[in-house]
Design a protein around this motif. Structure first.
Motif, short mmCIF file in Angstrom:
data_model
loop_
_atom_site.label_atom_id
_atom_site.label_comp_id
_atom_site.label_asym_id
_atom_site.label_seq_id
_atom_site.Cartn_x
_atom_site.Cartn_y
_atom_site.Cartn_z
N CYS A 24 39.31 -12.75 -61.43
CA CYS A 24 38.07 -12.88 -62.22
C CYS A 24 37.57 -11.49 -62.61
CB CYS A 24 37.02 -13.61 -61.39
SG CYS A 24 35.35 -13.53 -62.07
N CYS A 26 34.82 -11.30 -64.83
CA CYS A 26 33.42 -11.44 -65.28
C CYS A 26 32.44 -11.43 -64.12
CB CYS A 26 33.26 -12.72 -66.09
SG CYS A 26 33.24 -14.25 -65.12
N HIS A 39 34.07 -17.85 -66.95
CA HIS A 39 33.94 -16.83 -68.00
C HIS A 39 33.87 -17.45 -69.39
CE1 HIS A 39 38.25 -17.77 -67.84
NE2 HIS A 39 38.22 -17.51 -69.12
FE1 FES Z 1 35.42 -14.65 -64.21
FE2 FES Z 1 37.21 -16.32 -65.25
S1 FES Z 1 37.12 -14.18 -65.49
S2 FES Z 1 35.53 -16.81 -63.99
#
Ligand code: FES
Length: 88
Positions: A24, A26, A39
């Motif tokens: 992830c 974000c 995201h």
């Molecule tokens: Fe953060 Fe997908 S990049 S939830």
């Protein structure tokens, strides 16, 4: 450029089995350090990690790293600047 959310102000050390993982970027995922699709609708995209062998990785969770998906020590800078969580 929109900044990612600081999920946790410390990296996580994981020993991962061979396979494909999505880190992830974000900070919104409830399944840190991996992407859970939160995201969507933002400019962020997960970073794909492909492992041919079992490997221990130190993965960034403050999302401020300059070497994603790995920790580069940026979380220590965030603590000094008083940003985000201070949990250690
Ligand atoms: Fe953060 Fe997908 S990049 S939830």
């Amino acid at each position: 450029m929109k900044k990612p959310i600081i999920a946790k102000n410390k990296p996580v050390v994981l020993e991962l089995e061979p396979g494909t993982y999505h880190w992830c970027s974000c900070g919104k995922s409830k399944d840190q350090p991996f992407c859970d699709g939160s995201h969507k609708g933002s400019p962020f995209k997960p970073v794909t990690i492909r492992l041919a062998n079992k490997k221990k990785l130190v993965l960034c969770q403050c999302k401020q790293t300059n070497n994603p998906p790995f920790c580069d020590g940026s979380h220590q800078r965030n603590i000094i600047m008083g940003q985000g969580e201070t949990e250690m």
